[in-house]
Design a protein around this motif. Structure first.
Motif, PDB file in Angstrom:
ATOM      1  N   HIS A  80       1.020  -1.053  -0.240  1.00 63.07           N
ATOM      2  CA  HIS A  80       0.141   0.074   0.083  1.00 63.07           C
ATOM      3  C   HIS A  80       1.030   1.623  -0.357  1.00 63.07           C
ATOM      4  CE1 HIS A  80      -2.673  -3.125   2.178  1.00 63.07           C
ATOM      5  NE2 HIS A  80      -3.575  -2.626   1.127  1.00 63.07           N
ATOM      6  N   PRO A  81       1.741   1.540  -1.342  1.00 64.05           N
ATOM      7  CA  PRO A  81       2.774   2.768  -1.012  1.00 64.05           C
ATOM      8  C   PRO A  81       1.785   3.838  -1.226  1.00 64.05           C
ATOM      9  CG  PRO A  81       2.303   1.881  -3.496  1.00 64.05           C
ATOM     10  CD  PRO A  81       2.163   0.365  -1.735  1.00 64.05           C
ATOM     11  N   LEU A  82       0.881   3.469  -1.588  1.00 62.14           N
ATOM     12  CA  LEU A  82       0.670   4.762  -1.531  1.00 62.14           C
ATOM     13  C   LEU A  82      -0.328   6.445  -0.511  1.00 62.14           C
ATOM     14  CD1 LEU A  82      -1.203   7.244  -3.715  1.00 62.14           C
ATOM     15  CD2 LEU A  82      -3.268   5.803  -3.758  1.00 62.14           C
ATOM     16  N   TYR A  83      -0.983   4.900   0.693  1.00 65.81           N
ATOM     17  CA  TYR A  83      -1.149   6.049   1.686  1.00 65.81           C
ATOM     18  C   TYR A  83       0.302   6.658   2.010  1.00 65.81           C
ATOM     19  CZ  TYR A  83      -4.824   3.107   2.440  1.00 65.81           C
ATOM     20  OH  TYR A  83      -6.595   2.534   1.920  1.00 65.81           O
ATOM     21  N   LEU A  84       1.049   5.415   2.389  1.00 65.48           N
ATOM     22  CA  LEU A  84       2.344   5.971   2.575  1.00 65.48           C
ATOM     23  C   LEU A  84       3.177   7.488   2.357  1.00 65.48           C
ATOM     24  CD1 LEU A  84       5.067   3.619   3.943  1.00 65.48           C
ATOM     25  CD2 LEU A  84       4.053   5.288   5.282  1.00 65.48           C
ATOM     26  N   THR A  85       2.512   7.598   0.942  1.00 63.77           N
ATOM     27  CA  THR A  85       3.083   8.369   0.238  1.00 63.77           C
ATOM     28  C   THR A  85       2.309   9.820   0.108  1.00 63.77           C
ATOM     29  OG1 THR A  85       3.714   7.280  -2.027  1.00 63.77           O
ATOM     30  CG2 THR A  85       3.086   8.999  -2.264  1.00 63.77           C
ATOM     31  N   ILE A  86       1.132   9.161   0.606  1.00 60.00           N
ATOM     32  CA  ILE A  86       0.108  10.529   0.682  1.00 60.00           C
ATOM     33  C   ILE A  86      -0.158  11.048   2.072  1.00 60.00           C
ATOM     34  CG2 ILE A  86      -2.425  11.727   0.655  1.00 60.00           C
ATOM     35  CD1 ILE A  86      -2.690   9.720  -1.561  1.00 60.00           C
ATOM     36  N   TYR A  87       0.308  10.186   2.928  1.00 60.12           N
ATOM     37  CA  TYR A  87      -0.185  10.729   4.588  1.00 60.12           C
ATOM     38  C   TYR A  87       0.878  11.298   4.972  1.00 60.12           C
ATOM     39  CZ  TYR A  87      -5.093   8.717   4.898  1.00 60.12           C
ATOM     40  OH  TYR A  87      -6.276   8.514   4.668  1.00 60.12           O
ATOM     41  N   ALA A  88       1.971  10.509   4.915  1.00 63.47           N
ATOM     42  CA  ALA A  88       3.660  10.707   5.935  1.00 63.47           C
ATOM     43  C   ALA A  88       4.340  11.725   4.578  1.00 63.47           C
ATOM     44  CB  ALA A  88       4.415   9.097   5.767  1.00 63.47           C
ATOM     45  N   LEU A  89       4.711  11.847   3.077  1.00 63.51           N
ATOM     46  CA  LEU A  89       5.084  12.979   2.150  1.00 63.51           C
ATOM     47  C   LEU A  89       4.200  13.860   1.850  1.00 63.51           C
ATOM     48  CD1 LEU A  89       7.617  13.181   0.647  1.00 63.51           C
ATOM     49  CD2 LEU A  89       7.002  11.979  -0.921  1.00 63.51           C
ATOM     50  N   VAL A  90       3.788  13.400   1.339  1.00 67.07           N
ATOM     51  CA  VAL A  90       2.459  15.121   0.860  1.00 67.07           C
ATOM     52  C   VAL A  90       1.826  15.549   2.217  1.00 67.07           C
ATOM     53  CG1 VAL A  90       0.445  15.130  -0.775  1.00 67.07           C
ATOM     54  CG2 VAL A  90       2.155  13.596  -1.522  1.00 67.07           C
ATOM     55  N   ILE A  91       1.693  15.415   2.981  1.00 74.27           N
ATOM     56  CA  ILE A  91       1.317  16.474   4.345  1.00 74.27           C
ATOM     57  C   ILE A  91       2.724  16.679   4.930  1.00 74.27           C
ATOM     58  CG2 ILE A  91       0.150  16.433   6.167  1.00 74.27           C
ATOM     59  CD1 ILE A  91      -1.950  14.050   5.605  1.00 74.27           C
ATOM     60  N   SER A  92       3.280  15.626   4.778  1.00 75.02           N
ATOM     61  CA  SER A  92       5.082  16.942   5.702  1.00 75.02           C
ATOM     62  C   SER A  92       4.937  18.142   4.366  1.00 75.02           C
ATOM     63  CB  SER A  92       5.770  15.817   5.595  1.00 75.02           C
ATOM     64  OG  SER A  92       5.094  14.643   6.377  1.00 75.02           O
ATOM     65  N   LEU A  93       4.998  17.991   3.125  1.00 72.82           N
ATOM     66  CA  LEU A  93       5.290  18.832   1.834  1.00 72.82           C
ATOM     67  C   LEU A  93       4.318  19.933   2.603  1.00 72.82           C
ATOM     68  CD1 LEU A  93       6.302  16.378  -1.048  1.00 72.82           C
ATOM     69  CD2 LEU A  93       8.227  18.083   0.689  1.00 72.82           C
ATOM     70  N   MET A  94       3.298  19.646   2.535  1.00 71.54           N
ATOM     71  CA  MET A  94       2.750  20.692   2.830  1.00 71.54           C
ATOM     72  C   MET A  94       2.649  21.654   3.966  1.00 71.54           C
ATOM     73  SD  MET A  94      -0.709  18.779   1.788  1.00 71.54           S
ATOM     74  CE  MET A  94      -2.056  19.790   2.299  1.00 71.54           C
ATOM     75  N   GLY A  95       2.998  20.712   4.872  1.00 68.49           N
ATOM     76  CA  GLY A  95       3.742  21.489   6.128  1.00 68.49           C
ATOM     77  C   GLY A  95       4.504  22.520   6.228  1.00 68.49           C
ATOM     78  N   ALA A  96       5.877  21.844   5.422  1.00 63.36           N
ATOM     79  CA  ALA A  96       6.656  23.052   4.659  1.00 63.36           C
ATOM     80  C   ALA A  96       6.683  24.321   4.251  1.00 63.36           C
ATOM     81  CB  ALA A  96       7.676  22.269   4.640  1.00 63.36           C
TER      82      ALA A  96
END
Length: 397
Positions: A14-30
C-alpha cells in the motif's frame, strides 16, 4: 524474521498511503511554514487603511446624504453606478464595487427627527460584494457616520440639516493615530518556523501511522494468516513480538521521513538554531509517534479494517493537531478549548518542543519541563496500548 518481513510487506503493498499521508502532508506543512514566513517578512511597518471601492446611490439628496457621500469619498474610491436594479446587482456580482450603499429618500429628515425623539436611527441600506472584509469595514464606517450625525442632531436641537451635516463631517474626520509595532517572538523566526512545522507534522504522523500500522495489525490478525503462521516453528509470543517490532520500525520510519522533510525544507531555519535543541525537538516528535501506534493497535483490537482505519486516522489527526495549536493558536481559543487541549498528547509534545526551541541555553529547569512533557506524552501511549491489550485479550478469550 519471516514474520517481521511479512508485516513490512503489508505496508509495501500500500505505497499510496505512505506517499499521501507521510510525504505529501509533510510537504504541505513545509509549504505552509515557508509561505507564512514569506508573507510575514513582506509586512510593512506603516499603517495603511483599507482601500475599498464603494458605490453610493443617493435617493435623498439632502445636505446630510451629500455629506455622507463626501465623507465616504475621502476614505474610499467611489464607483459610479446607475440607480437601476440590474446595474446595482452587476456591480456587486462582478466585483466593481466592494459595497453598495443606498441612502433612502427622506433619510436626513428622518434621522434628525429620530435622534431628537430618542427613537432608533434610520439605517443606510448596504449590499456586500465579493470582498467581505472591505465591505464590512466600509459598512462600519457608514454606520459610524449615521451615529455621529444622530448625536449632533440630538445635542443641538435647533440645528438644521446643513449644520448637522457639517458637525457630522467634522466629527467623522477625527481619526486616531495608528502605529505598527512588530512584537518579536520569544524564540525568534527560526524557532517559530520549526515549531509550526512540527505542530503541523503531528497531522502527518498521526494519520500515516494509524493507517499504515493499523493495516499491519489488521492483516496479521486475520484468522487464515494466524493459522498459516501458527504452523511455523515460532511461538505465539515471538510472532507477536515480531509484528510489534515491524510496526515500531514503521512508526520510526514515518517520524524520520517527516523530520527529514522538515530539516531539508527548513534548512535555513534549522541552521540558525543550536543542533542539540533541534535534536531534542525531533526526539519529542518521535516520542509522539508512539501515540498513534497505540491508537492503531487499539482500533485493530476492536477488529477495525482498512476503511475504518482511514476514517479514524484522519479524524484523530485533525482533532489532535487542532488541540495542539497547529491550525489556531491556543491563545486565540476559549478557556474551555484550552483546558481540553491538556488532555491531548499533541499539547504536551508541543510544550516539550517549545521548551527547547524558545531558549538560548538548556538549563535544568528547561530540561525538567522538557522531560515532563515528553513523559506525559509517553504515558498517553502506554495507557492507550494497555486498553488495546485488554480488548485483544478479551476477544481472544
Amino acid at each position: 524474521m519471516s514474520t517481521f518481513k511479512a508485516a513490512l510487506r503489508v505496508v509495501a503493498a500500500h505505497p499510496l498511503y505512505l506517499t499521501i499521508y507521510a510525504l505529501v502532508i509533510s510537504l504541505m506543512g513545509a509549504f505552509i511554514v515557508l509561505s507564512s514566513s514569506a508573507s510575514a517578512s513582506s509586512e510593512t511597518t506603516e499603517y495603511e487603511p483599507c482601500a475599498a471601492e464603494v458605490a453610493i446611490v443617493d435617493r435623498d439628496g439632502s445636505p446630510l446624504s451629500q455629506a455622507f457621500t463626501r465623507h465616504m469619498g475621502d476614505l474610499y474610491a467611489l464607483v459610479d453606478v446607475a440607480d437601476e436594479p440590474r446595474e446595482l446587482q452587476d456591480a456587486i456580482v462582478t466585483g466593481r464595487a466592494d459595497c453598495v450603499f443606498v441612502v433612502p429618500e427622506g433619510f436626513g429628515d428622518e434621522l434628525v427627527r429620530a435622534a431628537r425623539a430618542g427613537d432608533e436611527l434610520p439605517q443606510i441600506e448596504e449590499a456586500y460584494g465579493v470582498s467581505t472584509q472591505a465591505s464590512a469595514l466600509s459598512g462600519v464606517e457608514a454606520a459610524r457616520f449615521s451615529t455621529l450625525a444622530g448625536s449632533a442632531a440630538a445635542l443641538d436641537g435647533g440645528a438644521g440639516l446643513e449644520e448637522v451635516a457639517a458637525m457630522a463631517l467634522s466629527a467623522a474626520a477625527e481619526r486616531a493615530d495608528v502605529e505598527v509595532h512588530a512584537t518579536p517572538s520569544s524564540g525568534g523566526v527560526a524557532a517559530d518556523g520549526v515549531k509550526l512545522y512540527l505542530q503541523f507534522g503531528s497531522y502527518a504522523i498521526t494519520s500515516s501511522v494509524i493507517v499504515c500500522v493499523g493495516l499491519v495489525f489488521s492483516a496479521m490478525s486475520r484468522p487464515e494468516v494466524k493459522r498459516r503462521l501458527g504452523a511455523g516453528p515460532q511461538s505465539h509470543a515471538a510472532r507477536d513480538a515480531a509484528v510489534f517490532a515491524s510496526c515500531l520500525v514503521l512508526t520510526l520510519a514515518v517520524c524520520a521521513l517527516s523530520s527529514l522533510v522538515g530539516v531539508v525544507a527548513l534548512r535555513d531555519y534549522v541552521a540558525a538554531l543550536p543542533a542539540l535543541h533541534v535534536a531534542l525537538a525531533l526526539v519529542a516528535n518521535f516520542a509522539f509517534g508512539l501515540v498513534p501506534l497505540s491508537i492503531a493497535y487499539l482500533c485493530t483490537s476492536f477488529g477495525a479494517r482498512e476503511e475504518v482505519l482511514n476514517a479514524v486516522g484522519n479524524i484523530f489527526a485533525m482533532v489532535m493537531s487542532f488541540l495542539g495549536g497547529a491550525w489556531i493558536p491556543l491563545s486565540f481559543m476559549g478557556a474551555g478549548v484550552a483546558a481540553a487541549a491538556h488532555f491531548a498528547p499533541t499539547f504536551w509534545t508541543n510544550q516539550a518542543i517549545a521548551a527547547v526551541l524558545d531558549v538560548e541555553a538548556l538549563t535544568p529547569a528547561t530540561m525538567g519541563s522538557y522531560f515532563t512533557s515528553v513523559g506525559i506524552t509517553l504515558l498517553f501511549a502506554v495507557a492507550i496500548a494497555a486498553v488495546g491489550l485488554s480488548v485483544a485479550r478479551r476477544r481472544r478469550a
